[in-house]
Motif scaffolding. Sequence first.
Motif: not given
Length: 503
Positions: A150-155, A203-211
Amino acid sequence: MRQYFVFFIFGIILAFSSCRTDFDTVASTGDLKFSKDTVYLDTIFKNIGSSTYQLKVYNRSKNDISIPIIQLKKGLNSKYRMTVDGMSGNNGKIFNDVTLLAKDSLYIFIETTADITDANPVDFLYTDEIQFDSGANLQEVALVTLIQDAVFLFPQQNPDGTKEKIQIDGKAVDGFYLDENNPENGNELIFTNQKPYVIYGYAGVPEDKTVIFNAGARVHFHANSGLYVGDKASIQINGGISNTEKLENEVIFEGDRLESLYSGIPGQWKSVILSTQSINHSINHLTIKNAVIGLDIKTQNNPISIKNTQIFNCAQYGILAQNSEINGENIVINYSGLASLSCLYGGSYSFTHCTFNNNWPSSSQFAVNLSNALAGASPEANPLTKAVFNNCIIYGSGINEFNLSKNTNAAFVYQLNNCLLKFSSSSTNLLYQFKTDTEHYNNIILNENPRFYKPSENKFNIDKTSAAFAKGNQTYIIPLDILGVTRTSPPDLGAYQSQDFPK
């Protein structure tokens, strides 16, 4: 006299003790019996601990026996670990001289934590054996685990030892922002179907960006984790129609415990949150399972499209919307602790060919809840300018599955057209006059059974015996149902076109 009596009793005890044989053991002869010959530990992600699995070992003989050794075949290098009748042995791997009484049993509890590199590179299985005794008396029970990469995404960890945080509704929570140029993962704003993703924290999506979530993407959220789409940020879920029960083209959000025990447990992770000033959202063929709130929608002044979406087993709400604008088609929601769909503090909503059900096992939940107020808000009431349900099913295990909460200080506009509705109690409340109030209710089928296929398994297909069969209005038809099946005329109610159930 008392002394003689004491000596007499002591003598009896001594005599019986000398006759007992259950304190003496004989060596195991290799005749142990087991509750299973293979222990399958459900799929795990690399380096995430499994649930605990049980093996029961029986001594059917009339003798108390001593098992010289119980061990993992790979010894101290094994990725499995055990406890044997509460004992931890040598690092949970090796146990010497284990006593098992006649006609008795002992419990072995097994866990594992392994990396993908530990598994067989062909089938990604990690295996070992529990060995009982050795030589001619050797008996073995196999252990099998599927390990998924898996791809792990974390702080990240800050220099002071604290975790990275982001702000959600004015509160700092463990989280991080997705990075389109991450040195390890590449563009984290595009989720593909190449590997599953495991998210820790928000997991946050930054301003002006699209997930963007491509067809077949699988996202697993750890406890207390979620997805946050912040101000001026967007989400696009581009799932597609699947041809098998594996939902190969569906985008799926769920918890990170893959064991079957966890398949239907609500509240394993938090929510997908769309912030007040987030924009340009599009959701198609998304399945959400086992969250606290499936979609927590706060977006204002920006319409949201939700199509062909399933949300199951949420501890609070499937969809919670506050003063938002939603156009929903072919949505299915079931089993929510408060309401499957709850639209609060006004807004504008249109739902067509949707199935809102709630089989939560108590009487205080709803399939659909509408309100133009919110406690603590200023002002407390806000206009509900539209809440329209066309060709929908609103049902569940409760007495009344439809709830309206109207504050007279703001508009409250709603209408149900050609809907099957469960509302069993008689009411003099003017909001619930389903047969006589033609301004709000047209062609309502009241308290008839839609005869869902297997609602306990979240399968809300219907057949020709359903009260929802061919009861829709052609004016509101969505040509394809949630499975991509062409609807007939007149259409059936709900998200599914009727088909014969499998035998």
